[in-house]
Design an enzyme around this catalytic site. Sequence first.
Site, PDB file in Angstrom:
ATOM      1  N   GLU A   1     -10.130  -0.244  11.743  1.00  0.00           N
ATOM      2  CA  GLU A   1     -10.260  -1.576  10.174  1.00  0.00           C
ATOM      3  C   GLU A   1     -10.782  -2.722  10.630  1.00  0.00           C
ATOM      4  OE1 GLU A   1      -9.093  -1.015   5.776  1.00  0.00           O
ATOM      5  OE2 GLU A   1      -7.513  -1.430   7.739  1.00  0.00           O
TER       6      GLU A   1
ATOM      7  N   MET B   1      -8.586   3.246   8.425  1.00  0.00           N
ATOM      8  CA  MET B   1      -7.792   2.215   7.678  1.00  0.00           C
ATOM      9  C   MET B   1      -7.003   1.553   9.137  1.00  0.00           C
ATOM     10  SD  MET B   1      -6.223   2.065   4.322  1.00  0.00           S
ATOM     11  CE  MET B   1      -7.434   1.813   2.756  1.00  0.00           C
TER      12      MET B   1
ATOM     13  N   LYS C   1     -26.688  17.778  15.801  1.00  0.00           N
ATOM     14  CA  LYS C   1     -27.278  16.789  15.321  1.00  0.00           C
ATOM     15  C   LYS C   1     -26.781  15.243  14.898  1.00  0.00           C
ATOM     16  CE  LYS C   1     -28.266  18.200  10.441  1.00  0.00           C
ATOM     17  NZ  LYS C   1     -28.982  18.731   9.482  1.00  0.00           N
ATOM     18  N   TYR C   2     -26.233  15.002  14.705  1.00  0.00           N
ATOM     19  CA  TYR C   2     -25.541  13.872  14.053  1.00  0.00           C
ATOM     20  C   TYR C   2     -23.981  13.000  15.161  1.00  0.00           C
ATOM     21  CZ  TYR C   2     -27.064  15.203   9.345  1.00  0.00           C
ATOM     22  OH  TYR C   2     -28.623  15.870   8.741  1.00  0.00           O
TER      23      TYR C   2
ATOM     24  N   ARG D   1      -5.593  -1.908   8.742  1.00  0.00           N
ATOM     25  CA  ARG D   1      -5.379  -3.111   8.923  1.00  0.00           C
ATOM     26  C   ARG D   1      -5.853  -4.004   9.908  1.00  0.00           C
ATOM     27  NH1 ARG D   1      -3.331  -6.094   4.592  1.00  0.00           N
ATOM     28  NH2 ARG D   1      -2.575  -4.521   3.183  1.00  0.00           N
TER      29      ARG D   1
ATOM     30  N   ARG E   1       1.283  -5.454  -4.684  1.00  0.00           N
ATOM     31  CA  ARG E   1       1.313  -6.665  -4.171  1.00  0.00           C
ATOM     32  C   ARG E   1       1.308  -7.929  -4.343  1.00  0.00           C
ATOM     33  NH1 ARG E   1      -0.545  -4.345  -0.253  1.00  0.00           N
ATOM     34  NH2 ARG E   1      -2.070  -3.274   0.732  1.00  0.00           N
TER      35      ARG E   1
ATOM     36  N   ASP F   1      -0.282   1.927   8.529  1.00  0.00           N
ATOM     37  CA  ASP F   1      -0.771   0.898   9.604  1.00  0.00           C
ATOM     38  C   ASP F   1       0.024   1.014  10.550  1.00  0.00           C
ATOM     39  OD1 ASP F   1      -2.029   0.585   8.025  1.00  0.00           O
ATOM     40  OD2 ASP F   1      -1.999  -2.151   7.666  1.00  0.00           O
TER      41      ASP F   1
ATOM     42  N   GLY G   1       1.331  -1.280   0.165  1.00  0.00           N
ATOM     43  CA  GLY G   1      -0.206   0.399  -0.177  1.00  0.00           C
ATOM     44  C   GLY G   1       0.684   1.226   0.077  1.00  0.00           C
TER      45      GLY G   1
HETATM   46  P1  FBP Z   1       0.209  -2.338   3.879  1.00  0.00           P
HETATM   47  O1  FBP Z   1       0.557  -2.484   4.815  1.00  0.00           O
HETATM   48  O2  FBP Z   1       0.842  -2.442   2.096  1.00  0.00           O
HETATM   49  O3  FBP Z   1       1.734  -0.671   4.108  1.00  0.00           O
HETATM   50  O4  FBP Z   1      -0.473  -1.527   3.169  1.00  0.00           O
HETATM   51  C1  FBP Z   1      -2.225  -1.429   4.494  1.00  0.00           C
HETATM   52  C2  FBP Z   1      -3.046  -0.300   3.662  1.00  0.00           C
HETATM   53  O5  FBP Z   1      -3.445   0.943   3.640  1.00  0.00           O
HETATM   54  C3  FBP Z   1      -3.606  -1.068   4.831  1.00  0.00           C
HETATM   55  O6  FBP Z   1      -4.273   0.277   5.939  1.00  0.00           O
HETATM   56  C4  FBP Z   1      -5.270  -1.503   4.464  1.00  0.00           C
HETATM   57  O7  FBP Z   1      -6.430  -2.671   4.659  1.00  0.00           O
HETATM   58  C5  FBP Z   1      -4.626  -1.546   3.201  1.00  0.00           C
HETATM   59  O8  FBP Z   1      -3.318  -1.500   2.474  1.00  0.00           O
HETATM   60  C6  FBP Z   1      -5.779  -1.101   1.949  1.00  0.00           C
HETATM   61  O9  FBP Z   1      -4.811  -2.165   0.930  1.00  0.00           O
HETATM   62  P2  FBP Z   1      -5.396  -2.204  -0.517  1.00  0.00           P
HETATM   63  O10 FBP Z   1      -5.730  -0.545  -1.086  1.00  0.00           O
HETATM   64  O11 FBP Z   1      -4.865  -2.721  -1.918  1.00  0.00           O
HETATM   65  O12 FBP Z   1      -6.828  -3.120  -0.253  1.00  0.00           O
END
Ligand code: FBP
Length: 556
Positions: free
Chosen positions: A311, A250, A242-243, A252, A145, A205, A81
Site C-alpha cells: 500500500e 493494505m 489470460k490476465y 500502510r 481514530r 500491518d 483500524g
Molecule cells: P492500524 O494501524 O490502526 O491498525 O490500521 C491499519 C490499517 O488497516 C492500514 O493497513 C490501513 O492503511 C489503514 O488501517 C486504513 O484505515 P482506515 O480504514 O481508517 O482508512
Amino acid sequence: MLYSPLQTERYKYEPKLPEVLKGDIHKIGINPKGSTKSETDQKELTELFPRTYGAPFIETVTLQEGIESESINIGVVLSGGQAPGGHNVISGLYDAMKKANPDSKLIGFLGGPSGILDNKSIELSAEIVDQYRNTGGFDIIGSGRTKLESTEQFDICEDVCKLLDISSIVIVGGDDSNTNGAVLAEYFKQKNSGISVIGVPKTIDGDLKNEYIEVSFGFDTATKTYSELIGNIEKDANSAKKYWHFIKLMGRSASHICLECALQTHPNIALISEEIEHNHKSLTDIVMDMVSIIAKRSEMGSNYGIVLIPEGLIEFIPEMKQLISELNTLLADHTDHFETLHTFEDQSRWINRELSRDSSYVFSTLPNNIQRQLLVDRDPHGNVQVSRIDTEKLLIQMVASILDEMESEGKFKGTFSPQDHFFGYEGRCAFPSNFDTDYCYSLGFNAYILAASGLTGYLSSIRNLSKPVGKWTAGGVPITMMMNLEQRHGKMKPVIKKAMVDLNGKPFAEFASKRDSWGIKSTYMFPGAIQYFGPSEVCDATSMTLQLEGNNIENV
Ligand code: FBP
C-alpha cells in the site's frame, strides 16, 4: 439472533493459554527483571518520562503462595483500524478479572478513545462478552481514530475514570495509540491519579514489533485471508491464462503484509517498499523490472501472472516522495489561492509552475487520474492521502505504455490484459485464526495480571510464539524502551519506533532467494481458506514470517 454454523462452532472453542497463565489465578504474579532503556535518545526520553522511563522488564510467573485479589474496575478501549482477535483480548481480560474476583467490572469505552472523552461506555457483562468470543471485528464496543494527546484530554480521561471508579485503562492499539498510552501513563503518575495504563499490541500491518513483541495481533489472520484470495486468483490465472493481476495490499508504510503474502503464495512479482528505497529505485526502474519479467514470461507463452504491491509503495520511490513533499508544502502554504482554482486544468497548470523542475517533470509524466488523486484526495492536514492513490493502476498504465512501445518496435509479441485489485478490508475482521484466537486471549488475560499488579506504561507481551501455545511465555514491556525521537509536524516527538521490513532478516532473505524462479515460472502456492478445525499442521501453523524469525531467535 441467528448465527452462522461457523460462528456457533467458534463459540465453543476454548482458547489455549500459555502454561504460566493456566491454573489458580491467585498464584499468577510478576517478576521484575532489571531496569530497561531505549535503543536511542536515552537522555531525552529520561527527561520526557521521568516517572516511567527505565522501568523493569516484567516476567509473568507462578507464585508459591496465592494472593487475594481485590475487585477492580478496568476500562478497555479499541483504538484505530480493526484487527482479527480484538474480541478475544476483551474476553481474555474479562475472564481473568472475573476469575480473580467476580466483583471486578470491565467497562468498554464506545467507539474508540473518543468514548473516554465523551464518557460513553457500557459495562461488559458475561452475556455481552459471550456473544463475541472467538469472532472477528471490533463491534463489541467499536473503534475509532481519535488521538489522546493533549493535557486537556488527559484531564478529561482522569475525570471520567474517577467517575466510573476505573483504576486501569487497557488500550488496544498500534504504535501511535500505545505511544499516546505511554504519555498518558506518565501524566497520570505525575498527577498521582492512581490510574494505570496498559497497552495491547494490535495492527494487521505487523509494524509494531521488536525483540519483545514478536508480532502484533491480527497480522496472522489478515495475511492468511489475503493469501487465500491471492492463491485463488493464482488458480484462476493458471486456468484462464489470460490476465496479469496487479494486487495492492493494505499495510500502510511497511511491507510486512506484502512480504508474508508473497512467502505464502509465490507470486511472479512482489514489490517490497523498503528494498526499493534502499536501492534508490525510480518509478521507471520499477516499471522496467516488471516489464522484463512480463516480457520473459510472454516469450514462454505465459501472458498472465500475479503482482503484489504494498500500500505505501509510492512514498518510498525517491522522486515521488519529493513530489509529494513539495505538493504538501505548496498546498498548505497556498490553500486560499488553490481553492480559487476550480478546474483541474487550472490547478495542474498552477502546480506545474510552482513545483521544482524535477518534480514538475515527474508530475507531468503521471497519468491524469493519478495527478487528480494527488491534488484532490487530501487529509484534514492538507497532506496527500498516499493510501488512496491507485498505485496498482498507475503501475498498470506505465507497464502497458512501455509494452505498447516495445510492440511497435517488434520487441514484444504477446498480450497484456491487466486486472487490478485492492485487498484490505477483506482481512481486517475475519474470524481470527486459531493463532490469533489464542494469542489475543492470552494478551488480554496477561494484561489483567499487569494491571492488577499495579504496573503502568507497559505493553502486554506474549513471546516464544513460533512454539506450541503451552510453551509461550508472558510478561510486560515498558513502552518507553521501544521509543525514540522522531520529527512530527516540525517537532521532535517521542514515538514507538515503527518496525519496517528488515532487509537483513530471514523472511526477506527467503523471499529474495526464491523470487527469480517465482518470477519466470508459475510455481504458485494455494494456501486455501483459514481452517479452524482439523489437523494441527493446517489449523495452527503460524505466519511464515514468525516461523522464519522464530528460527532466528532459536539460533541466537
Ligand atoms: P492500524 O494501524 O490502526 O491498525 O490500521 C491499519 C490499517 O488497516 C492500514 O493497513 C490501513 O492503511 C489503514 O488501517 C486504513 O484505515 P482506515 O480504514 O481508517 O482508512
